[in-house]
Enzyme design. Sequence first.
Site, PDB file in Angstrom:
ATOM      1  CB  ALA A  61      45.519  53.795  39.571  1.00 12.11           C
ATOM      2  N   GLY A 100      44.312  49.903  36.156  1.00 16.91           N
ATOM      3  CA  GLY A 100      45.403  50.517  35.404  1.00 16.91           C
ATOM      4  C   GLY A 100      46.465  49.501  34.987  1.00 16.91           C
ATOM      5  CD  GLU A 103      42.552  51.522  32.424  1.00 14.36           C
ATOM      6  OE1 GLU A 103      42.814  51.720  33.619  1.00 14.36           O
ATOM      7  OE2 GLU A 103      41.876  52.307  31.734  1.00 14.36           O
ATOM      8  CD  GLU A 123      39.838  50.501  36.352  1.00 12.14           C
ATOM      9  OE1 GLU A 123      39.183  49.454  36.148  1.00 12.14           O
ATOM     10  OE2 GLU A 123      40.924  50.730  35.796  1.00 12.14           O
TER      11      GLU A 123
HETATM   12  C1  LIG Z   1      42.363  60.900  37.404  1.00 11.56           C
HETATM   13  C2  LIG Z   1      43.559  60.110  37.706  1.00 11.56           C
HETATM   14  C3  LIG Z   1      43.313  58.664  37.901  1.00 11.56           C
HETATM   15  C4  LIG Z   1      43.551  57.877  36.663  1.00 11.56           C
HETATM   16  C5  LIG Z   1      43.208  56.465  36.947  1.00 11.56           C
HETATM   17  C6  LIG Z   1      43.112  55.713  35.721  1.00 11.56           C
HETATM   18  C7  LIG Z   1      42.288  54.482  35.842  1.00 11.56           C
HETATM   19  C8  LIG Z   1      42.853  53.437  36.710  1.00 11.56           C
HETATM   20  C9  LIG Z   1      42.245  53.198  37.860  1.00 11.56           C
HETATM   21  C10 LIG Z   1      42.680  52.077  38.697  1.00 11.56           C
HETATM   22  O1  LIG Z   1      43.530  51.296  38.380  1.00 11.56           O
HETATM   23  S1  LIG Z   1      41.883  51.970  40.180  1.00 11.56           S
HETATM   24  C11 LIG Z   1      42.561  50.504  40.884  1.00 11.56           C
HETATM   25  C12 LIG Z   1      42.046  49.289  40.235  1.00 11.56           C
HETATM   26  N1  LIG Z   1      42.517  48.127  40.919  1.00 11.56           N
HETATM   27  C13 LIG Z   1      41.812  47.499  41.834  1.00 11.56           C
HETATM   28  O2  LIG Z   1      40.690  47.832  42.119  1.00 11.56           O
HETATM   29  C14 LIG Z   1      42.471  46.336  42.516  1.00 11.56           C
HETATM   30  C15 LIG Z   1      42.368  46.490  44.005  1.00 11.56           C
HETATM   31  N2  LIG Z   1      43.041  45.424  44.697  1.00 11.56           N
HETATM   32  C16 LIG Z   1      42.524  44.183  44.824  1.00 11.56           C
HETATM   33  O3  LIG Z   1      41.501  43.836  44.305  1.00 11.56           O
HETATM   34  C17 LIG Z   1      43.278  43.230  45.691  1.00 11.56           C
HETATM   35  O4  LIG Z   1      44.046  43.976  46.577  1.00 11.56           O
HETATM   36  C18 LIG Z   1      44.218  42.276  44.890  1.00 11.56           C
HETATM   37  C19 LIG Z   1      45.133  43.048  43.982  1.00 11.56           C
HETATM   38  C20 LIG Z   1      43.363  41.291  44.103  1.00 11.56           C
HETATM   39  C21 LIG Z   1      45.077  41.493  45.916  1.00 11.56           C
HETATM   40  O5  LIG Z   1      44.227  40.849  46.849  1.00 11.56           O
HETATM   41  P1  LIG Z   1      44.830  40.194  48.179  1.00 11.56           P
HETATM   42  O6  LIG Z   1      43.677  39.585  48.893  1.00 11.56           O
HETATM   43  O7  LIG Z   1      45.976  39.354  47.831  1.00 11.56           O
HETATM   44  O8  LIG Z   1      45.435  41.387  49.020  1.00 11.56           O
HETATM   45  P2  LIG Z   1      44.714  42.636  49.679  1.00 11.56           P
HETATM   46  O9  LIG Z   1      44.649  42.432  51.139  1.00 11.56           O
HETATM   47  O10 LIG Z   1      43.480  42.963  48.980  1.00 11.56           O
HETATM   48  O11 LIG Z   1      45.738  43.792  49.334  1.00 11.56           O
HETATM   49  C22 LIG Z   1      47.059  43.804  49.906  1.00 11.56           C
HETATM   50  C23 LIG Z   1      47.442  45.233  50.193  1.00 11.56           C
HETATM   51  O12 LIG Z   1      47.567  45.938  48.972  1.00 11.56           O
HETATM   52  C24 LIG Z   1      46.756  47.109  49.004  1.00 11.56           C
HETATM   53  N3  LIG Z   1      46.291  47.374  47.639  1.00 11.56           N
HETATM   54  C25 LIG Z   1      45.758  46.499  46.788  1.00 11.56           C
HETATM   55  N4  LIG Z   1      45.493  47.077  45.626  1.00 11.56           N
HETATM   56  C26 LIG Z   1      45.874  48.360  45.744  1.00 11.56           C
HETATM   57  C27 LIG Z   1      45.848  49.471  44.859  1.00 11.56           C
HETATM   58  N5  LIG Z   1      45.402  49.373  43.595  1.00 11.56           N
HETATM   59  N6  LIG Z   1      46.296  50.634  45.319  1.00 11.56           N
HETATM   60  C28 LIG Z   1      46.769  50.760  46.571  1.00 11.56           C
HETATM   61  N7  LIG Z   1      46.824  49.736  47.467  1.00 11.56           N
HETATM   62  C29 LIG Z   1      46.379  48.560  47.035  1.00 11.56           C
HETATM   63  C30 LIG Z   1      45.632  46.767  49.962  1.00 11.56           C
HETATM   64  O13 LIG Z   1      45.052  47.919  50.474  1.00 11.56           O
HETATM   65  C31 LIG Z   1      46.363  45.962  51.002  1.00 11.56           C
HETATM   66  O14 LIG Z   1      47.040  46.906  51.815  1.00 11.56           O
HETATM   67  P3  LIG Z   1      47.259  46.621  53.360  1.00 11.56           P
HETATM   68  O15 LIG Z   1      45.897  46.387  53.928  1.00 11.56           O
HETATM   69  O16 LIG Z   1      48.113  45.405  53.445  1.00 11.56           O
HETATM   70  O17 LIG Z   1      47.884  47.849  53.867  1.00 11.56           O
END
Ligand SMILES: CCCCCCC/C=C/C(=O)SCCNC(=O)CCNC(=O)[C@H](O)C(C)(C)COP(=O)(O)OP(=O)(O)OC[C@H]1O[C@@H](n2cnc3c(N)ncnc32)[C@H](O)[C@@H]1OP(=O)(O)O
Length: 719
Positions: A61, A100, A103, A123
């Site tokens: 997400a 997500g 999921e 999460e």
């Molecule tokens: C009630 C309504 C809600 C329902 C939700 C339902 C349940 C679902 C929940 C979720 O899915 S929560 C999100 C779960 N995912 C994560 O926790 C993954 C987070 N990301 C990472 O671990 C890492 O970014 C990565 C994907 C492994 C990539 O790592 P890498 O070292 O290659 O790059 P980064 O510098 O970490 O990230 C680059 C860039 O991307 C942004 N970003 C990464 N993931 C997300 C995300 N899920 N959402 C928004 N943005 C994301 C990160 O902030 C970086 O941004 P910038 O710094 O370049 O601006």
Amino acid sequence: MALYTRVKESIAVITLKNPPVNALSTAVRRGIVESLSQALQDEQVKAVVFCGENNTFCGGADIKEFSGSMSGPPLVPMIHSIEASEKLIVAAIEGVALGGGLELALGCHYRVADTNARLGLPEVTLGLLPAAGGTQRLPRLIGITAALELITTGRHISAKEALKLGIVDQVIEGNAVLAAMALALSVIGQPLNARRLSLQAPAWVPDVDYVCEAALARVKQRSRGAMAPVACVQAVRAAAMLPYSKGMEKERQLMDMLFRSSQARAMQYAFFAQRSAGKWSLPNGAQWNNTKARNVERVGVIGLGTMGQGIAVSLVKAGISVVAIEVDTKQLELGKKAVTAMLQRYAQRQGVSSPLHLLKFTLSFHQLRDVDLVIEAVFEDMNLKKRVFSELCKVLKENTIICTNTSGLNVDELAAVTDRQHLVVGMHFFAPAHVMRLLEVVYGSGSSPEAVAIAMALGKRMQKVCVAVGNCSGFVGNRMLKHYMDQSVYLLEEGATPEQVDQALEEFGFAMGIFKVADLSGLDVGWRVRKASGLISPDIDPVKPSRWRFGRRYCPLPDMLCQQGRLGQKTGHGWYLYNSPGSKEAKCDPEILKFLEDYRLKYGIIPRRISSQEVIERCVFSLANEGLRILEEGITAGPEDIDIIYLFGYGWPRYRGGPMFYAAQVGLSVVLEKLEHYHHLQPDVPSLEPSQLLRKLVAEGSPPIQQWKSHIKNLHSQL
Ligand SMILES: CCCCCCC/C=C/C(=O)SCCNC(=O)CCNC(=O)[C@H](O)C(C)(C)COP(=O)(O)OP(=O)(O)OC[C@H]1O[C@@H](n2cnc3c(N)ncnc32)[C@H](O)[C@@H]1OP(=O)(O)O
């Protein structure tokens, strides 16, 4: 958004497009819903493959959307319609399938992953749970024990492990989208109900209560006070006990509670703060995206004590050649044995070949002539370090970077003895250096942007979380810690015991109370620093040492313990008692309680009852106050850097975001009022005087932490 393409007559591909990680933003979810509807309406399409642009399936997400009002198609019904589709749907997982993203893949009927893909439900690390059906589908797929472990830790796993667990159906080397299409063609027409996880019976096992209780005990011990891991266990338990629809209801209720919690906000702040710290900037305008770092392949490590050993191990693990130096054969052999053993254990655990060939041990500085960078990790003594720096300049190439692992000495003073002030920076590792993730990269007044960029890049390669900080005594972490430690010993003088203070701090969420930490590090470390700084001098009365030094309140208790030979774990007693020297289990020591009573009597201090609230306010607010001074002086580029230092270097509970975030969350006006109160009671403790920045921020209406930078004059931009 999502891109719909027909690639073969009977197959449609839906590509998630939202760089860099194809997070499921409103636009992506809309795109998925529209594309799926298109595929379902197209009679010729018999199967759909989901994939992500740029070889990245989906990072979950969109976390940025969590702080606003959520709009667009919700995830849960969207994944339901994928699973319920009468047409076969296969997920082609490349890069990552997280949160997500995974999921969504669990809603598909089959999953194919590239060998290098990483999967997980992280999460919990954001203070949430996998609330798009993850807590209900995953246990039905892999059983509750494995699901509990993955969901409560948020661990990323490899495609290979995912295959072993049964999360994916195939792992391939090459193009996962092509493999997913081939799989689709081979199974088209087969019944899909067995592939719909929501239709499977609950993941019940006879010992479900025992398994869940054990998981609960584990998460409570590991992440004391954090709500999300506990909620994760409750949700998975529901998957074992209840039909799918009831389990989903439980998942939703738990998520509603977490989603609105201050813990989730803190952990999401921490996620972005970590990324912002990587985007370093210097006061002169140099920053991460306008400064090039040349490559480092060979590094010299000077000194093979505990720190040098850990640094050498981290470097070798990152594939970097190391020349490690000691002063005499005995020290060299001791260091060599320790480093070798650590690397062999690492190789064994990882199932990789031992990287020992990258290491060279020597007594000769001349062996350093080819290295690209050296890290000095000798004893914390300015004169010794200066001698080492001067010697280094005689043998190093002219462009070799010189780094010092000092934990607080003046980097400029050290640089001044070299022939290359622009190539000198601090690399302050935390002990044990092969385990702790934090690295403070300290720039001096003469450090060049390139030298900072090189140290930051090297730290990142060593898997460290690097924060660039300016040069000041104790840098950021230790400078702030001093005030926290001062308050903790003043509390002992006033009536508290080490256990009481530690208990309050541990209940707040610290991994360890301050007195346990002091015993672990060794009380003589601070003693030596206080002696070197002139706080302890020979003319001080050893029986009744003064409680004021340099016109300020001073607590001689730690010095008195050291004089008694109570140096902490290593001597079997410090603030606590241990079974034997080196053992770790801290027990209350009646001798310490008696010693504290005698001390108070000697100085005429009437002990009083001290509440946990007072412990937290005095220790934590004085820490945050110093953080605000650091910000005011421009030592860090923003409050996020300070919070990351505390999260990764000092056991600060992640669900409280960090000291700066915590101060903002408690309310800056509350922090100001409390500091004024305590400073009034302790006028001889200047650090309790509220910082100018705190007063300014309060006067300007306590802006949210994300806006502090624009209220600070000195601050350099990270934009
Ligand atoms: C009630 C309504 C809600 C329902 C939700 C339902 C349940 C679902 C929940 C979720 O899915 S929560 C999100 C779960 N995912 C994560 O926790 C993954 C987070 N990301 C990472 O671990 C890492 O970014 C990565 C994907 C492994 C990539 O790592 P890498 O070292 O290659 O790059 P980064 O510098 O970490 O990230 C680059 C860039 O991307 C942004 N970003 C990464 N993931 C997300 C995300 N899920 N959402 C928004 N943005 C994301 C990160 O902030 C970086 O941004 P910038 O710094 O370049 O601006």
